[in-house]
Write a protein that holds these residues in place. Structure first.
Motif, PDB file in Angstrom:
ATOM      1  N   ARG A 293     -30.865  22.491  35.449  1.00 38.08           N
ATOM      2  CA  ARG A 293     -29.699  21.894  34.736  1.00 38.08           C
ATOM      3  C   ARG A 293     -29.801  22.229  33.312  1.00 38.08           C
ATOM      4  O   ARG A 293     -28.644  22.616  32.535  1.00 38.08           O
ATOM      5  N   GLN A 294     -31.036  22.330  32.784  1.00 38.44           N
ATOM      6  CA  GLN A 294     -31.090  22.662  31.366  1.00 38.44           C
ATOM      7  C   GLN A 294     -30.736  24.188  31.216  1.00 38.44           C
ATOM      8  O   GLN A 294     -30.104  24.357  29.963  1.00 38.44           O
TER       9      GLN A 294
ATOM     10  N   ARG B  44     -34.944  28.882  23.605  1.00 35.02           N
ATOM     11  CA  ARG B  44     -35.387  27.931  24.745  1.00 35.02           C
ATOM     12  C   ARG B  44     -35.220  28.721  26.040  1.00 35.02           C
ATOM     13  O   ARG B  44     -35.740  28.261  27.123  1.00 35.02           O
TER      14      ARG B  44
ATOM     15  N   ASP C 147     -34.163  19.865  37.252  1.00 37.02           N
ATOM     16  CA  ASP C 147     -34.037  19.622  35.986  1.00 37.02           C
ATOM     17  C   ASP C 147     -34.258  20.786  34.970  1.00 37.02           C
ATOM     18  O   ASP C 147     -33.439  20.890  34.110  1.00 37.02           O
ATOM     19  N   LEU C 148     -35.125  21.773  35.176  1.00 38.73           N
ATOM     20  CA  LEU C 148     -35.126  22.935  34.587  1.00 38.73           C
ATOM     21  C   LEU C 148     -33.714  23.803  34.724  1.00 38.73           C
ATOM     22  O   LEU C 148     -33.132  24.289  33.901  1.00 38.73           O
TER      23      LEU C 148
ATOM     24  N   LEU D  16     -37.419  27.747  29.222  1.00 38.77           N
ATOM     25  CA  LEU D  16     -37.010  27.143  30.297  1.00 38.77           C
ATOM     26  C   LEU D  16     -37.228  28.119  31.737  1.00 38.77           C
ATOM     27  O   LEU D  16     -37.466  27.491  32.753  1.00 38.77           O
TER      28      LEU D  16
END
Length: 175
Positions: free
Chosen positions: A74-75, A85, A71-72, A89
């Motif tokens: 992808r962000q 950010r 998930d991280l 991240l």
């Protein structure tokens, strides 16, 4: 024989991955270099982590630190190195990678050792290494007419998915 595993034994390959992931995290934690250099290093960490996750996925459940890291990653794909950010991240990704390397990774290596014969571990290790070598040259079919091949497996939107897809295709292709 000295009791050590051959370089192609899957447990050796996975343990080597864990050391490299840990080293990349340490390098990122030092915080040196320009934002662009840090983004390049973060992209390298992501590439190594995706390769590792594909190699290890059948030996771990999907709810651990690698799922959080996914998930991280992808962000992070959409975060520029100058954005606030980005470091937040990246810090989360480093924590997830470290959790995997220190907690889940050794359990996966033990699981491989328990469930696979030495011959099978050697075979799987060779397969993982071959897939990694092949992945860098396998173009993504959805991008082949729009993006130069050299750029198809490198960072940008969808990088995590493209890398994972390429590794799986290479693993599924005959000899």
């Amino acid at each position: 024989m000295n009791g050590s595993q051959p370089a192609t034994d899957l447990t050796t390959v996975l343990a080597g991955d864990h050391r490299e992931l840990d080293r990349l995290c340490t390098e990122l934690e030092l915080g040196q270099g320009s934002p662009e250099n840090r983004k390049d290093l973060a992209d390298h960490l992501i590439a190594e982590l995706v390769r590792h996750a594909v190699a290890e996925e059948s030996f771990l459940d999907g709810d651990g630190a690698l799922a959080e890291a996914d998930d991280l990653m992808r962000q992070l794909e959409g975060a520029g190195p100058q954005e606030t950010r980005f470091e937040r991240l990246l810090g989360g990704l480093i924590r997830a990678v470290r959790k995997h390397v220190h907690d889940e990774g050794p359990a996966a290596v033990r699981q491989v050792r328990l469930t696979c014969s030495p011959e099978r571990r050697a075979e799987l290790g060779k397969e993982v290494l071959a897939v990694r070598d092949a992945a860098a040259t396998v173009p993504h079919p959805d991008l082949s007419d729009r993006v130069p091949q050299v750029d198809q497996l490198w960072p940008g939107p969808g990088f995590v998915d493209r890398a994972r897809d390429a590794l799986r295709r290479a693993a599924d292709s005959p000899g």
